[in-house]
Design a protein around this motif. Structure first.
Motif, mmCIF file in Angstrom:
data_model
loop_
_atom_site.group_PDB
_atom_site.id
_atom_site.type_symbol
_atom_site.label_atom_id
_atom_site.label_comp_id
_atom_site.label_asym_id
_atom_site.label_seq_id
_atom_site.Cartn_x
_atom_site.Cartn_y
_atom_site.Cartn_z
ATOM 1 N N CYS A 287 -3.256 4.268 -6.984
ATOM 2 C CA CYS A 287 -4.624 4.285 -7.512
ATOM 3 C C CYS A 287 -5.574 3.386 -6.730
ATOM 4 C CB CYS A 287 -4.633 3.878 -8.991
ATOM 5 S SG CYS A 287 -4.024 2.202 -9.313
ATOM 6 N N TYR A 288 -5.056 2.514 -5.866
ATOM 7 C CA TYR A 288 -5.920 1.606 -5.107
ATOM 8 C C TYR A 288 -6.471 2.261 -3.839
ATOM 9 C CZ TYR A 288 -4.492 -2.160 -8.204
ATOM 10 O OH TYR A 288 -4.289 -2.948 -9.313
ATOM 11 N N ARG B 137 -8.878 4.097 -3.205
ATOM 12 C CA ARG B 137 -10.092 4.617 -3.843
ATOM 13 C C ARG B 137 -11.015 5.310 -2.844
ATOM 14 N NH1 ARG B 137 -9.867 -0.776 -5.847
ATOM 15 N NH2 ARG B 137 -9.085 -0.922 -7.984
ATOM 16 N N CYS C 276 -0.235 0.874 -11.346
ATOM 17 C CA CYS C 276 -1.253 1.843 -11.775
ATOM 18 C C CYS C 276 -0.796 2.549 -13.062
ATOM 19 C CB CYS C 276 -1.483 2.885 -10.685
ATOM 20 S SG CYS C 276 -2.119 2.182 -9.135
ATOM 21 N N PHE D 265 -2.655 -6.541 -6.683
ATOM 22 C CA PHE D 265 -2.240 -5.237 -7.195
ATOM 23 C C PHE D 265 -1.447 -5.378 -8.488
ATOM 24 C CE2 PHE D 265 -2.166 -2.632 -2.980
ATOM 25 C CZ PHE D 265 -3.528 -2.700 -2.969
ATOM 26 N N HIS E 49 1.143 1.935 -6.594
ATOM 27 C CA HIS E 49 -0.159 1.393 -6.194
ATOM 28 C C HIS E 49 -1.072 2.486 -5.630
ATOM 29 C CE1 HIS E 49 2.170 -2.630 -5.550
ATOM 30 N NE2 HIS E 49 1.821 -2.455 -6.816
ATOM 31 N N TRP F 162 0.820 -1.214 0.000
ATOM 32 C CA TRP F 162 0.000 0.000 0.000
ATOM 33 C C TRP F 162 0.855 1.266 0.000
ATOM 34 C CZ3 TRP F 162 -5.058 0.242 -0.923
ATOM 35 C CH2 TRP F 162 -5.826 -0.921 -0.771
ATOM 36 N N ASN G 294 -11.031 -2.704 -0.539
ATOM 37 C CA ASN G 294 -10.526 -3.103 -1.853
ATOM 38 C C ASN G 294 -11.094 -4.429 -2.329
ATOM 39 O OD1 ASN G 294 -8.540 -2.652 -4.087
ATOM 40 N ND2 ASN G 294 -7.691 -4.568 -3.305
#
Length: 311
Positions: free
Chosen positions: A202-203, A205, A310, A307, A200, A195, A258
């Protein structure tokens, strides 16, 4: 990362030796907008943010008296703490005011359920509190009660018909292309290091990296970690049981948003972290942190992190 059974046992023994006990009672729950006005939380309902919840307990003459109020956080949950571990078995919780989240009236009150009691510490949970709009949502499912059918007279048996010839066999239909997978529906569990990688980003959210821990996890977390630490900053905590709890709790919350198949629901993550902080025991903090770490590592089930870089 895996921990041997001997190491886990040693950690728990040390935690039990240095852990303390405080005489406190904690009450936690959630508030939802009951859009269908069916008196229960369903698929169409959503958590209410910034709604005041009141706890009322019997006073002199048995009259209920408000003893505390708290405001729900961004995922609709609230936590209240009472010093001295008072008996709250006769208390009730209710949305105070007019339930502005649904722009209507508050739903019925709920009793407090004692789920844990040890060493002058007590933990109570409250069933989902609701606020209802003036009219139910238009696309709510109708009542499942069967509608009685009218009784009709029996018809005479149909006359026999000549056999119908079988139609010629049709060629097989072409295969359809595979349905693209939906990332949210896939099982995925990612450790905190994944994370924190820029590729990454874009995760993130639902939760922004710069969101404050005090806003996400509530006043107990603010009291322990301060008002300035962000979710991204909480990922750097290590070498201390409470920092490890926050790091793995934040990671578990991100994973729960997620993937729908993650073992913890977002509300469960917030509640488990607050219960650990409220207990005042290093042993409980370590146990909760290890449970989060296990889920974030994809156990049980050997779930991997889905993942990709991105774009």
């Amino acid at each position: 990362m895996s921990l041997s059974l001997g190491l886990v046992t040693a950690i728990l023994i040390v935690g039990a030796a240095i852990g303390g006990a405080n005489g406190d009672a904690m009450v936690s729950g959630s508030v939802f907008c009951d859009q269908c006005k069916d008196g229960q939380v369903s698929l169409f309902d959503y958590p209410l943010t910034g709604i005041k919840v009141a706890i009322a307990c019997p006073g002199q003459g048995g009259q209920l008296k408000v003893v505390s109020e708290e405001t729900t956080n961004f995922i609709g949950s609230y936590v209240m703490r009472f010093d001295g571990a008072p008996d709250m078995s006769g208390c009730r919780a209710q949305v105070s005011g007019d339930g502005q989240g649904c722009r209507a009236v508050a739903g019925p009150s709920q009793s407090l359920n004692l789920v844990f009691e040890m060493f002058d510490n007590a933990i109570y949970t409250v069933g989902h509190l609701i606020s209802q709009p003036a009219q139910p949502m238009s696309n709510c499912p109708r009542s499942s009660s069967p509608v009685p059918r009218p009784v009709t007279p029996a018809l005479p048996p149909p006359a026999k018909r000549p056999p119908v010839p079988h139609p010629p066999q049709l060629p097989p239909l072409p295969r359809l292309p595979p349905t693209p997978s939906v990332p949210f529906l896939e099982a995925s569990a990612c450790p905190y290091r994944m994370w924190t990688m820029p590729e990454h980003e874009c995760y993130w959210r639902v939760l922004a990296p710069d969101l404050k821990v005090s806003i996400v996890f509530g006043p107990l977390a603010a009291r322990k970690y301060g008002n300035d630490i962000t979710l991204r900053g909480s990922m750097a905590g290590r070498g201390d049981p409470y920092k490890t709890l926050l790091r793995e709790g934040t990671t578990a919350l991100l994973n729960s948003y997620n993937s729908i198949q993650f073992p913890y629901h977002p509300l469960d993550v917030v509640q488990h972290l607050n219960v650990a902080l409220m207990g005042g025991s290093t042993r409980q903090v370590l146990i909760t942190a290890l449970q989060f770490l296990r889920a974030n590592s994809g156990r049980p089930g050997n779930v991997t992190c889905k993942f990709t870089t991105c774009k």
